[in-house]
Design a protein around this motif. Structure first.
Motif, PDB file in Angstrom:
ATOM      1  N   SER A 132       7.390   7.216 -12.916  1.00 25.64           N
ATOM      2  CA  SER A 132       5.944   7.064 -12.783  1.00 25.64           C
ATOM      3  C   SER A 132       5.536   7.823 -11.530  1.00 25.64           C
ATOM      4  O   SER A 132       6.368   8.425 -10.850  1.00 25.64           O
ATOM      5  CB  SER A 132       5.560   5.587 -12.657  1.00 25.64           C
ATOM      6  OG  SER A 132       5.992   5.068 -11.408  1.00 25.64           O
ATOM      7  N   LYS A 133       4.269   7.787 -11.197  1.00 21.71           N
ATOM      8  CA  LYS A 133       3.809   8.437  -9.971  1.00 21.71           C
ATOM      9  C   LYS A 133       4.439   7.799  -8.736  1.00 21.71           C
ATOM     10  O   LYS A 133       4.592   8.438  -7.701  1.00 21.71           O
ATOM     11  CB  LYS A 133       2.283   8.382  -9.885  1.00 21.71           C
ATOM     12  CG  LYS A 133       1.589   9.268 -10.900  1.00 21.71           C
ATOM     13  CD  LYS A 133       0.073   9.231 -10.739  1.00 21.71           C
ATOM     14  CE  LYS A 133      -0.613  10.157 -11.744  1.00 21.71           C
ATOM     15  NZ  LYS A 133      -2.089  10.122 -11.609  1.00 21.71           N
ATOM     16  N   HIS A 134       4.831   6.528  -8.855  1.00 21.65           N
ATOM     17  CA  HIS A 134       5.496   5.866  -7.732  1.00 21.65           C
ATOM     18  C   HIS A 134       6.842   6.515  -7.424  1.00 21.65           C
ATOM     19  O   HIS A 134       7.293   6.506  -6.277  1.00 21.65           O
ATOM     20  CB  HIS A 134       5.707   4.380  -8.042  1.00 21.65           C
ATOM     21  CG  HIS A 134       4.463   3.558  -7.955  1.00 21.65           C
ATOM     22  ND1 HIS A 134       4.466   2.185  -7.913  1.00 21.65           N
ATOM     23  CD2 HIS A 134       3.152   3.922  -7.911  1.00 21.65           C
ATOM     24  CE1 HIS A 134       3.229   1.733  -7.838  1.00 21.65           C
ATOM     25  NE2 HIS A 134       2.415   2.766  -7.846  1.00 21.65           N
ATOM     26  N   THR A 135       7.498   7.037  -8.460  1.00 20.52           N
ATOM     27  CA  THR A 135       8.821   7.642  -8.280  1.00 20.52           C
ATOM     28  C   THR A 135       8.767   8.820  -7.322  1.00 20.52           C
ATOM     29  O   THR A 135       9.722   9.083  -6.588  1.00 20.52           O
ATOM     30  CB  THR A 135       9.386   8.090  -9.636  1.00 20.52           C
ATOM     31  OG1 THR A 135       9.320   6.991 -10.566  1.00 20.52           O
ATOM     32  CG2 THR A 135      10.834   8.541  -9.516  1.00 20.52           C
ATOM     33  N   ALA A 136       7.659   9.541  -7.327  1.00 25.06           N
ATOM     34  CA  ALA A 136       7.538  10.745  -6.498  1.00 25.06           C
ATOM     35  C   ALA A 136       7.166  10.435  -5.049  1.00 25.06           C
ATOM     36  O   ALA A 136       7.184  11.327  -4.206  1.00 25.06           O
ATOM     37  CB  ALA A 136       6.493  11.680  -7.106  1.00 25.06           C
ATOM     38  N   HIS A 156      -4.889   1.154  -6.119  1.00 22.66           N
ATOM     39  CA  HIS A 156      -5.302   1.056  -7.515  1.00 22.66           C
ATOM     40  C   HIS A 156      -6.487   0.100  -7.684  1.00 22.66           C
ATOM     41  O   HIS A 156      -6.507  -0.974  -7.085  1.00 22.66           O
ATOM     42  CB  HIS A 156      -4.137   0.541  -8.382  1.00 22.66           C
ATOM     43  CG  HIS A 156      -2.895   1.353  -8.269  1.00 22.66           C
ATOM     44  ND1 HIS A 156      -2.714   2.543  -8.930  1.00 22.66           N
ATOM     45  CD2 HIS A 156      -1.758   1.140  -7.552  1.00 22.66           C
ATOM     46  CE1 HIS A 156      -1.528   3.031  -8.635  1.00 22.66           C
ATOM     47  NE2 HIS A 156      -0.920   2.211  -7.806  1.00 22.66           N
TER      48      HIS A 156
END
Length: 288
Positions: A132-136, A156
């Motif tokens: 997800s965007k959290h991974t980056a 969010h």
């Protein structure tokens, strides 16, 4: 006269030697933590407030083995006590543990990840297994102070006014946010924030389904769609079931049983048939 001076000088030298021998024979004074406080106010105060094991398991002398001028370098290396784990092999301990007297008050920059991974392996495994965007993001993007967990609404927007920041974790886990799971007691109004049409149809339905919570049928994991036979078994003779293999052919959708007038297809206005393109008028024959 000269003899008297010589005798006085010899006596003085003998006295000095005797005093020196007596002082050397006495053991050196041993400093205690109570002595350190007399000159060093801040470190004892920091340890008392947030010292962790530095407060309960060690003394000043366990780390600072000696004092200038007897010892030139009284500040120890962290590896003097901390060893045996990958985390302790990291360089520049004071880059995160800025004050050794408050070792667990840890602050980071905005782009720190690798040091975190030496302890928090489960979190990075979840992030990588569920992209997800959290991974980056770097770990310190969210956790800029060790142990700090920001509210999801910092970044969010909530799905609805009914869902507060503390409720986000009921469905979303920060290190795998797209793997939406929930308990059987999740309020249906939480589901309604995204699935408004289904919720409104169910709420206005006269069927028994309207008495059930969303999670009763859509259990545990988001997008779980049960088969009708999981609750209702095989309700009709085999011949009928063979002819009408899909329950919805007779019963409409689960959120609006047997009310065909409000089915999604019926609710949408029928499109007018497309008009045939008008024919262009015939051209008059050219005059000769």
């Amino acid at each position: 006269m000269r003899v008297a001076r010589v005798i006085s000088l010899v006596s003085a030298l003998m006295l000095s030697a005797f005093v020196g021998m007596a002082v050397a024979a006495e053991p050196a004074a041993t400093l205690t933590s109570a002595d350190c406080v007399k000159c060093h106010e801040a470190p004892p105060r920091d340890i008392a407030a947030n010292g962790g094991k530095h407060k309960t398991e060690v003394t000043c002398q366990d780390c600072h083995q000696g004092h200038p001028p007897k010892v030139k370098h009284p500040i120890p290396q962290c590896s003097q006590c901390h060893s045996g784990k990958p985390h302790f092999k990291l360089a520049n301990c004071l880059g995160c543990h800025t004050n050794p007297h408050t070792p667990k008050v840890i602050k980071f920059g905005n782009n720190v990840t690798d040091p975190c991974l030496t302890c928090h392996t489960q979190q990075i495994e979840q992030l990588r297994a569920n992209p997800s965007k959290h991974t980056a993001l770097a770990c310190s993007y969210c956790h800029n102070v060790h142990g700090f967990k920001p509210e999801c609404t910092k970044c969010h927007k909530s799905h609805s006014a009914d869902i507060a920041a503390k409720d986000c974790s009921a469905c979303h886990k920060a290190h795998q946010p797209k793997n939406v799971t929930y308990g059987k007691d999740i309020p249906s109004k939480f589901c309604a924030a995204c699935h408004k049409r289904a919720f409104n149809l169910l709420a206005s339905s006269p069927a028994k389904h309207s008495k059930l919570a969303c999670a009763y049928c859509h259990q545990t994991k988001h997008k779980t769609v049960p088969k009708c036979t999981q609750c209702h078994g095989v309700p009709h003779p085999a011949a009928m079931m063979a002819k009408f293999s899909k329950c919805g052919e007779c019963h409409n959708i689960a959120h609006d049983l047997n009310r065909w007038s409000t089915a999604p297809e019926a609710a949408a206005p029928a499109k007018a048939p497309a008009k045939a393109p008008a024919k262009a008028p015939a051209k008059a024959p050219a005059k000769k």
